[in-house]
Write a protein that holds these residues in place. Structure first.
Motif, PDB file in Angstrom:
ATOM      1  N   MET A  66       0.822  -1.204   0.000  1.00 24.78           N
ATOM      2  CA  MET A  66       0.000   0.000   0.000  1.00 24.78           C
ATOM      3  C   MET A  66       0.856   1.255   0.000  1.00 24.78           C
ATOM      4  O   MET A  66       0.604   2.214  -0.716  1.00 24.78           O
ATOM      5  CB  MET A  66      -0.932   0.009   1.229  1.00 24.78           C
ATOM      6  N   THR A  67       1.936   1.240   0.835  1.00 22.68           N
ATOM      7  CA  THR A  67       2.831   2.384   0.894  1.00 22.68           C
ATOM      8  C   THR A  67       3.496   2.637  -0.443  1.00 22.68           C
ATOM      9  O   THR A  67       3.670   3.770  -0.882  1.00 22.68           O
ATOM     10  CB  THR A  67       3.905   2.164   1.979  1.00 22.68           C
ATOM     11  N   GLU A  68       3.895   1.537  -1.113  1.00 23.51           N
ATOM     12  CA  GLU A  68       4.530   1.656  -2.414  1.00 23.51           C
ATOM     13  C   GLU A  68       3.598   2.298  -3.428  1.00 23.51           C
ATOM     14  O   GLU A  68       4.019   3.128  -4.237  1.00 23.51           O
ATOM     15  CB  GLU A  68       4.949   0.263  -2.900  1.00 23.51           C
ATOM     16  N   LYS A  69       2.309   1.923  -3.399  1.00 26.25           N
ATOM     17  CA  LYS A  69       1.341   2.507  -4.321  1.00 26.25           C
ATOM     18  C   LYS A  69       1.148   3.995  -4.039  1.00 26.25           C
ATOM     19  O   LYS A  69       0.998   4.800  -4.958  1.00 26.25           O
ATOM     20  CB  LYS A  69       0.001   1.768  -4.217  1.00 26.25           C
ATOM     21  N   LYS A  70       1.158   4.373  -2.761  1.00 27.80           N
ATOM     22  CA  LYS A  70       0.999   5.773  -2.405  1.00 27.80           C
ATOM     23  C   LYS A  70       2.185   6.607  -2.895  1.00 27.80           C
ATOM     24  O   LYS A  70       2.040   7.802  -3.159  1.00 27.80           O
ATOM     25  CB  LYS A  70       0.854   5.918  -0.883  1.00 27.80           C
ATOM     26  N   ASN A  71       3.358   5.998  -3.005  1.00 27.64           N
ATOM     27  CA  ASN A  71       4.553   6.719  -3.426  1.00 27.64           C
ATOM     28  C   ASN A  71       4.662   6.868  -4.933  1.00 27.64           C
ATOM     29  O   ASN A  71       5.521   7.594  -5.420  1.00 27.64           O
ATOM     30  CB  ASN A  71       5.806   6.007  -2.909  1.00 27.64           C
ATOM     31  N   ILE A  72       3.802   6.168  -5.695  1.00 25.56           N
ATOM     32  CA  ILE A  72       3.887   6.220  -7.154  1.00 25.56           C
ATOM     33  C   ILE A  72       3.698   7.644  -7.686  1.00 25.56           C
ATOM     34  O   ILE A  72       4.497   8.097  -8.525  1.00 25.56           O
ATOM     35  CB  ILE A  72       2.865   5.247  -7.792  1.00 25.56           C
ATOM     36  N   PRO A  73       2.680   8.404  -7.264  1.00 23.17           N
ATOM     37  CA  PRO A  73       2.545   9.781  -7.765  1.00 23.17           C
ATOM     38  C   PRO A  73       3.785  10.627  -7.471  1.00 23.17           C
ATOM     39  O   PRO A  73       4.215  11.411  -8.318  1.00 23.17           O
ATOM     40  CB  PRO A  73       1.317  10.318  -7.015  1.00 23.17           C
ATOM     41  N   LYS A  74       4.365  10.457  -6.289  1.00 16.08           N
ATOM     42  CA  LYS A  74       5.559  11.209  -5.924  1.00 16.08           C
ATOM     43  C   LYS A  74       6.722  10.858  -6.844  1.00 16.08           C
ATOM     44  O   LYS A  74       7.456  11.733  -7.305  1.00 16.08           O
ATOM     45  CB  LYS A  74       5.920  10.922  -4.470  1.00 16.08           C
ATOM     46  N   LYS A  75       6.886   9.558  -7.134  1.00 15.49           N
ATOM     47  CA  LYS A  75       7.965   9.118  -8.018  1.00 15.49           C
ATOM     48  C   LYS A  75       7.768   9.667  -9.422  1.00 15.49           C
ATOM     49  O   LYS A  75       8.733  10.091 -10.073  1.00 15.49           O
ATOM     50  CB  LYS A  75       8.032   7.590  -8.046  1.00 15.49           C
ATOM     51  N   VAL A  76       6.522   9.651  -9.902  1.00 15.14           N
ATOM     52  CA  VAL A  76       6.246  10.167 -11.247  1.00 15.14           C
ATOM     53  C   VAL A  76       6.590  11.648 -11.322  1.00 15.14           C
ATOM     54  O   VAL A  76       7.233  12.108 -12.280  1.00 15.14           O
ATOM     55  CB  VAL A  76       4.762   9.938 -11.610  1.00 15.14           C
ATOM     56  N   VAL A  77       6.184  12.409 -10.302  1.00 16.64           N
ATOM     57  CA  VAL A  77       6.452  13.843 -10.287  1.00 16.64           C
ATOM     58  C   VAL A  77       7.942  14.118 -10.275  1.00 16.64           C
ATOM     59  O   VAL A  77       8.450  14.955 -11.041  1.00 16.64           O
ATOM     60  CB  VAL A  77       5.772  14.505  -9.063  1.00 16.64           C
ATOM     61  N   TYR A 112       6.620  18.335  -5.887  1.00 14.07           N
ATOM     62  CA  TYR A 112       7.354  17.243  -5.239  1.00 14.07           C
ATOM     63  C   TYR A 112       7.570  17.523  -3.751  1.00 14.07           C
ATOM     64  O   TYR A 112       7.389  16.646  -2.904  1.00 14.07           O
ATOM     65  CB  TYR A 112       8.687  17.035  -5.945  1.00 14.07           C
ATOM     66  N   PHE A 113       7.950  18.754  -3.427  1.00  9.44           N
ATOM     67  CA  PHE A 113       8.183  19.103  -2.024  1.00  9.44           C
ATOM     68  C   PHE A 113       6.891  19.069  -1.206  1.00  9.44           C
ATOM     69  O   PHE A 113       6.941  18.941   0.028  1.00  9.44           O
ATOM     70  CB  PHE A 113       8.820  20.484  -1.919  1.00  9.44           C
ATOM     71  N   LEU A 114       5.751  19.208  -1.875  1.00 12.77           N
ATOM     72  CA  LEU A 114       4.483  19.164  -1.144  1.00 12.77           C
ATOM     73  C   LEU A 114       4.186  17.772  -0.588  1.00 12.77           C
ATOM     74  O   LEU A 114       3.458  17.639   0.389  1.00 12.77           O
ATOM     75  CB  LEU A 114       3.333  19.622  -2.046  1.00 12.77           C
ATOM     76  N   PHE A 115       4.738  16.736  -1.217  1.00 10.45           N
ATOM     77  CA  PHE A 115       4.567  15.394  -0.679  1.00 10.45           C
ATOM     78  C   PHE A 115       5.316  15.297   0.647  1.00 10.45           C
ATOM     79  O   PHE A 115       6.410  15.848   0.791  1.00 10.45           O
ATOM     80  CB  PHE A 115       5.110  14.343  -1.648  1.00 10.45           C
ATOM     81  N   PRO A 116       4.739  14.599   1.637  1.00 14.40           N
ATOM     82  CA  PRO A 116       5.428  14.448   2.924  1.00 14.40           C
ATOM     83  C   PRO A 116       6.787  13.803   2.730  1.00 14.40           C
ATOM     84  O   PRO A 116       6.899  12.797   2.023  1.00 14.40           O
ATOM     85  CB  PRO A 116       4.487  13.537   3.735  1.00 14.40           C
ATOM     86  N   PRO A 117       7.849  14.381   3.313  1.00 16.51           N
ATOM     87  CA  PRO A 117       9.179  13.793   3.159  1.00 16.51           C
ATOM     88  C   PRO A 117       9.295  12.482   3.905  1.00 16.51           C
ATOM     89  O   PRO A 117       8.655  12.269   4.933  1.00 16.51           O
ATOM     90  CB  PRO A 117      10.100  14.861   3.768  1.00 16.51           C
TER      91      PRO A 117
END
Length: 241
Positions: free
Chosen positions: A1-12, A217-222
């Motif tokens: 689930m965590t990996e799926k949540k990180n997909i938009p961040k990786k794309v950006v 990208y910075f808007l995503f939680p670090p």
């Protein structure tokens, strides 16, 4: 689930890295094509711009490289490998921090060089000059906000969540406004900030979209370790404004 949540961040971050890399390559191509006609100062500026944008591209492309040692490697080498890996990660993260900060400050400083010409061109009675000046100020303020966020707020974001997000959203809006004003300048008034219409159409969207992507990208939680809550500490979320 965590990996799926990180997909938009990786794309950006990947798209952002590509855009910064494209702008760096664009400046390298300008040097190769025009080096005989460019003054020495122009060549130095183009080289610095290419280096700074390449540095931000490096930052973006190395976002996901920090990996823990495999279980098999730990079994073979022991816990010393874990400690060495963590030390290398910390050193690399510090290096990335300095790379990004130097690049952003460098880009801000290079754009600051043209402040005099922007002021000289500015005339309240001429709307295109007003748009040009507003686009310049919006971009510079947005760059400054990104620098302030990364230097002072990134690692303290859990303590200042509202301020951190507000800084980033403000920077994002300013970049969008600067881009919109330059679009109006080019489409309505036929004024481009590059030497030719083709260069303007190719480079200006890449320039603005790269920084818009970085802001998003910075808007995503670090990704960071949880920060211990000190007893009696007062955080921004507890303050009623």
């Amino acid at each position: 689930m965590t990996e799926k949540k990180n997909i938009p961040k990786k794309v950006v971050v990947i798209l952002t890295g590509i855009l910064f890399a494209l702008y760096a390559v664009y400046n390298v191509l300008l040097i190769i094509r025009d080096y005989q006609s460019l003054p020495p100062v122009g060549i130095v500026v183009s080289v610095l711009v290419a280096l700074f944008f390449a540095a931000v591209a490096f930052f973006a492309f190395t976002t996901e490289v920090m990996t823990a040692p495999s279980e098999k490697a730990v079994e073979q080498e022991g816990t010393d490998l874990v400690g060495m890996s963590k030390l290398k990660n910390i050193r690399f993260l510090v290096f990335r921090d300095y790379v990004l900060i130097i690049a952003l400050v460098g880009i801000f400083a290079l754009k600051l060089r043209v402040l005099g010409s922007v002021i000289a061109y500015f005339e309240f009675s001429e709307l295109p000059t007003v748009f040009n000046g507003c686009a310049y100020v919006a971009t510079q303020v947005a760059l400054l906000l990104l620098i302030i966020y990364y230097v002072f707020f990134l690692k303290k974001r859990p303590f200042f969540p509202r301020t951190s997000v507000l800084i980033l959203i403000t920077a994002l809006v300013l970049f969008v406004c600067g881009f919109a004003l330059e679009i109006v300048l080019y489409i309505v008034y036929g004024i481009g900030l590059e030497a030719s219409p083709l260069r303007t159409m190719l480079s200006r969207p890449v320039f603005y979209l790269s920084f818009i992507g970085l802001s998003v990208y910075f808007l995503f939680p670090p990704l960071s370790l949880p920060i211990p809550v000190e007893e009696g500490a007062v955080y921004e979320e507890d303050i009623i404004l």
